[in-house]
Structures are given as C-alpha cells and as structure tokens.
Motif scaffolding. Structure first.
Motif, mmCIF file in Angstrom:
data_model
loop_
_atom_site.group_PDB
_atom_site.id
_atom_site.type_symbol
_atom_site.label_atom_id
_atom_site.label_comp_id
_atom_site.label_asym_id
_atom_site.label_seq_id
_atom_site.Cartn_x
_atom_site.Cartn_y
_atom_site.Cartn_z
ATOM 1 N N LEU A 40 -20.050 -15.049 -34.076
ATOM 2 C CA LEU A 40 -19.198 -14.464 -33.046
ATOM 3 C C LEU A 40 -19.942 -14.192 -31.751
ATOM 4 C CD1 LEU A 40 -17.356 -11.817 -35.228
ATOM 5 C CD2 LEU A 40 -16.469 -14.005 -34.457
ATOM 6 N N MET A 41 -21.220 -13.858 -31.875
ATOM 7 C CA MET A 41 -21.946 -13.422 -30.698
ATOM 8 C C MET A 41 -23.424 -13.723 -30.868
ATOM 9 S SD MET A 41 -22.376 -9.536 -29.404
ATOM 10 C CE MET A 41 -23.553 -9.208 -30.673
ATOM 11 N N ASP A 42 -24.068 -14.081 -29.770
ATOM 12 C CA ASP A 42 -25.510 -14.300 -29.742
ATOM 13 C C ASP A 42 -26.035 -13.569 -28.521
ATOM 14 O OD1 ASP A 42 -27.997 -15.246 -30.338
ATOM 15 O OD2 ASP A 42 -27.679 -17.224 -29.472
ATOM 16 N N GLY A 43 -26.805 -12.518 -28.726
ATOM 17 C CA GLY A 43 -27.305 -11.725 -27.616
ATOM 18 C C GLY A 43 -26.822 -10.295 -27.707
ATOM 19 N N ALA A 44 -27.332 -9.464 -26.834
ATOM 20 C CA ALA A 44 -27.029 -8.033 -26.877
ATOM 21 C C ALA A 44 -25.729 -7.704 -26.145
ATOM 22 C CB ALA A 44 -28.186 -7.249 -26.268
ATOM 23 N N PRO A 45 -24.826 -6.962 -26.791
ATOM 24 C CA PRO A 45 -23.590 -6.534 -26.126
ATOM 25 C C PRO A 45 -23.824 -5.240 -25.347
ATOM 26 C CG PRO A 45 -23.566 -5.805 -28.373
ATOM 27 C CD PRO A 45 -24.846 -6.558 -28.191
ATOM 28 N N VAL A 46 -22.872 -4.901 -24.490
ATOM 29 C CA VAL A 46 -22.922 -3.631 -23.769
ATOM 30 C C VAL A 46 -21.720 -2.790 -24.184
ATOM 31 C CG1 VAL A 46 -24.195 -4.535 -21.791
ATOM 32 C CG2 VAL A 46 -21.715 -4.625 -21.790
ATOM 33 N N ARG A 47 -21.808 -1.508 -23.946
ATOM 34 C CA ARG A 47 -20.730 -0.591 -24.294
ATOM 35 C C ARG A 47 -19.456 -0.965 -23.528
ATOM 36 N NH1 ARG A 47 -18.949 4.380 -22.087
ATOM 37 N NH2 ARG A 47 -17.947 5.631 -23.685
ATOM 38 N N GLY A 48 -18.338 -0.962 -24.211
ATOM 39 C CA GLY A 48 -17.061 -1.293 -23.588
ATOM 40 C C GLY A 48 -16.694 -2.762 -23.660
ATOM 41 N N GLU A 49 -17.617 -3.602 -24.117
ATOM 42 C CA GLU A 49 -17.340 -5.035 -24.215
ATOM 43 C C GLU A 49 -16.428 -5.311 -25.414
ATOM 44 O OE1 GLU A 49 -19.896 -9.198 -24.200
ATOM 45 O OE2 GLU A 49 -20.933 -7.313 -24.476
ATOM 46 N N SER A 50 -15.618 -6.356 -25.300
ATOM 47 C CA SER A 50 -14.780 -6.766 -26.431
ATOM 48 C C SER A 50 -14.893 -8.279 -26.613
ATOM 49 C CB SER A 50 -13.328 -6.349 -26.229
ATOM 50 O OG SER A 50 -12.766 -7.051 -25.149
ATOM 51 N N ILE A 51 -14.836 -8.709 -27.873
ATOM 52 C CA ILE A 51 -14.966 -10.126 -28.204
ATOM 53 C C ILE A 51 -13.718 -10.551 -28.968
ATOM 54 C CG2 ILE A 51 -16.284 -11.822 -29.522
ATOM 55 C CD1 ILE A 51 -18.727 -10.077 -29.111
ATOM 56 N N PRO A 52 -12.995 -11.570 -28.492
ATOM 57 C CA PRO A 52 -11.833 -12.055 -29.247
ATOM 58 C C PRO A 52 -12.284 -12.893 -30.442
ATOM 59 C CG PRO A 52 -12.116 -13.317 -27.246
ATOM 60 C CD PRO A 52 -13.163 -12.245 -27.215
ATOM 61 N N VAL A 53 -11.515 -12.828 -31.522
ATOM 62 C CA VAL A 53 -11.827 -13.567 -32.743
ATOM 63 C C VAL A 53 -10.617 -14.412 -33.123
ATOM 64 C CG1 VAL A 53 -12.357 -13.355 -35.199
ATOM 65 C CG2 VAL A 53 -13.375 -11.763 -33.579
ATOM 66 N N ARG A 54 -10.864 -15.672 -33.418
ATOM 67 C CA ARG A 54 -9.818 -16.567 -33.911
ATOM 68 C C ARG A 54 -10.479 -17.470 -34.942
ATOM 69 N NH1 ARG A 54 -4.888 -18.996 -30.964
ATOM 70 N NH2 ARG A 54 -5.101 -16.938 -30.084
ATOM 71 N N LEU A 55 -10.157 -17.248 -36.211
ATOM 72 C CA LEU A 55 -10.765 -17.996 -37.306
ATOM 73 C C LEU A 55 -9.667 -18.681 -38.112
ATOM 74 C CD1 LEU A 55 -13.291 -18.697 -38.985
ATOM 75 C CD2 LEU A 55 -12.961 -16.567 -40.220
ATOM 76 N N PHE A 56 -9.661 -20.012 -38.081
ATOM 77 C CA PHE A 56 -8.663 -20.795 -38.804
ATOM 78 C C PHE A 56 -9.085 -20.916 -40.270
ATOM 79 C CE2 PHE A 56 -8.156 -21.968 -34.418
ATOM 80 C CZ PHE A 56 -6.785 -22.082 -34.269
ATOM 81 N N LEU A 57 -8.153 -20.670 -41.182
ATOM 82 C CA LEU A 57 -8.451 -20.730 -42.608
ATOM 83 C C LEU A 57 -8.264 -22.123 -43.202
ATOM 84 C CD1 LEU A 57 -6.803 -17.401 -43.812
ATOM 85 C CD2 LEU A 57 -9.195 -17.823 -43.225
ATOM 86 N N SER A 58 -7.524 -23.002 -42.519
ATOM 87 C CA SER A 58 -7.193 -24.314 -43.083
ATOM 88 C C SER A 58 -8.406 -25.198 -43.411
ATOM 89 C CB SER A 58 -6.221 -25.063 -42.180
ATOM 90 O OG SER A 58 -6.731 -25.188 -40.888
ATOM 91 N N PRO A 59 -9.540 -25.151 -42.691
ATOM 92 C CA PRO A 59 -10.658 -26.027 -43.066
ATOM 93 C C PRO A 59 -11.366 -25.623 -44.357
ATOM 94 C CG PRO A 59 -10.949 -25.211 -40.818
ATOM 95 C CD PRO A 59 -9.799 -24.487 -41.414
ATOM 96 N N TYR A 60 -11.089 -24.445 -44.881
ATOM 97 C CA TYR A 60 -11.819 -23.948 -46.038
ATOM 98 C C TYR A 60 -10.978 -24.084 -47.303
ATOM 99 C CZ TYR A 60 -14.222 -22.033 -42.060
ATOM 100 O OH TYR A 60 -14.853 -21.903 -40.857
ATOM 101 N N GLU A 61 -11.641 -24.340 -48.410
ATOM 102 C CA GLU A 61 -10.952 -24.521 -49.683
ATOM 103 C C GLU A 61 -10.691 -23.153 -50.318
ATOM 104 O OE1 GLU A 61 -12.547 -27.478 -52.286
ATOM 105 O OE2 GLU A 61 -13.144 -28.728 -50.609
ATOM 106 N N LEU A 62 -9.594 -22.544 -49.929
ATOM 107 C CA LEU A 62 -9.225 -21.239 -50.445
ATOM 108 C C LEU A 62 -8.182 -21.386 -51.546
ATOM 109 C CD1 LEU A 62 -8.788 -19.324 -47.068
ATOM 110 C CD2 LEU A 62 -10.805 -19.415 -48.500
ATOM 111 N N THR A 63 -8.144 -20.429 -52.433
ATOM 112 C CA THR A 63 -7.109 -20.332 -53.455
ATOM 113 C C THR A 63 -6.418 -18.994 -53.259
ATOM 114 O OG1 THR A 63 -8.617 -19.303 -55.022
ATOM 115 C CG2 THR A 63 -8.440 -21.713 -55.100
ATOM 116 N N PRO A 64 -5.254 -18.795 -53.846
ATOM 117 C CA PRO A 64 -4.617 -17.483 -53.709
ATOM 118 C C PRO A 64 -5.453 -16.380 -54.367
ATOM 119 C CG PRO A 64 -3.030 -19.117 -54.428
ATOM 120 C CD PRO A 64 -4.377 -19.754 -54.503
ATOM 121 N N THR A 65 -5.238 -15.155 -53.918
ATOM 122 C CA THR A 65 -5.883 -14.002 -54.526
ATOM 123 C C THR A 65 -5.218 -13.716 -55.867
ATOM 124 O OG1 THR A 65 -6.372 -13.060 -52.364
ATOM 125 C CG2 THR A 65 -6.323 -11.532 -54.217
#
Length: 136
Positions: free
Chosen positions: A70-95
């Motif tokens: 998600l991040m490489d390097g030092a963050p500062v206070r108040g910073e925000s990072i958006p996350v978008r992770l697609f599950l389709s490339p991974y071989e998942l099964t139901p819980t």
C-alpha cells in the motif's frame, strides 16, 4: 480496524463491508492519525486459515494468498491512502465455520507495517467470503 502503539502510532483502516463475494472488490481508506515512528512500508495481506480435527488434535494451517503493498516511505499525520483490492485474481473459496465441529475455513485481512528498524506491526480482521448464485 484500528492499529496503534500508545503515543507513537495510530492508524485507522476503514473499509466498506466485511462480507465479500468471490469476485468482489475491497474498497477502503487508511488514515494516519498519529505518526511518531518512521514507517518504511505498509502492506495488506489476505490470509486463509484452515483448521481440521477437534480438541487437542486440531491442526491449523495458515496461508498468505495475496500481498499488496500500500505504501513505501514515511507517512505524515493527516494523510490518507485509498485502498482497492480485487479478489477475482486469487483462488478463494467460501468461508466455512465449524462443519461438524471438525473443519473450518476463515479469511483475514492483515494490515502489516514495517518500521526502519524492521520491526513488524500488524492487525488482523476476519472477513467473510461467499459464493454468488449464478443466474442461468
């Protein structure tokens, strides 16, 4: 999900839901509320934990299915990072939870922070993965 070290680091990971279908997308944001240590990297992992057996004969196997930096390097206070992770490339099964009290499959989102001295801080949150009904 909140990750924190008292008076040094406080991070909030906000994501849209905790139940996802097999081809869904994890969407969220990471907020840095307090940063007093030097963070080198941050990554998000999807882990599968399978357990078989019961009582003292329980065997647990944990496997990391995906690592997403998600991040490489030092963050500062108040910073925000958006996350978008697609599950389709991974071989998942139901819980599966406690099938005849002998078998279960659970999935976890694992947020890992590594500081400049290579110390690792992490927080796990269980998610539920389900299969959508296919329409003919």
């Amino acid at each position: 999900m909140e990750v924190g070290i008292e008076d040094c680091l406080h991070i909030e990971f906000e994501y849209s839901k905790n139940k996802y279908h097999l081809k869904d997308v994890i969407i969220g944001k990471i907020y840095f509320l307090l940063v007093r240590i030097k963070i080198k990297t941050m990554e998000l992992e999807i882990r599968r934990r399978e357990s078989t057996g019961s009582g003292p004969n329980t065997y647990v196997e944990t496997e990391t299915l995906a690592k997403y930096e998600l991040m490489d390097g030092a963050p500062v206070r108040g910073e925000s990072i958006p996350v978008r992770l697609f599950l389709s490339p991974y071989e998942l099964t139901p819980t599966y939870r406690n099938i005849n009290n002998k078998f279960s499959v659970k999935y976890y989102l694992n947020l890992v922070l590594v500081d400049e001295e290579d110390r690792r801080y992490f927080k796990q949150q269980e998610i539920t993965v389900y299969r959508l009904l296919e329409t003919p």
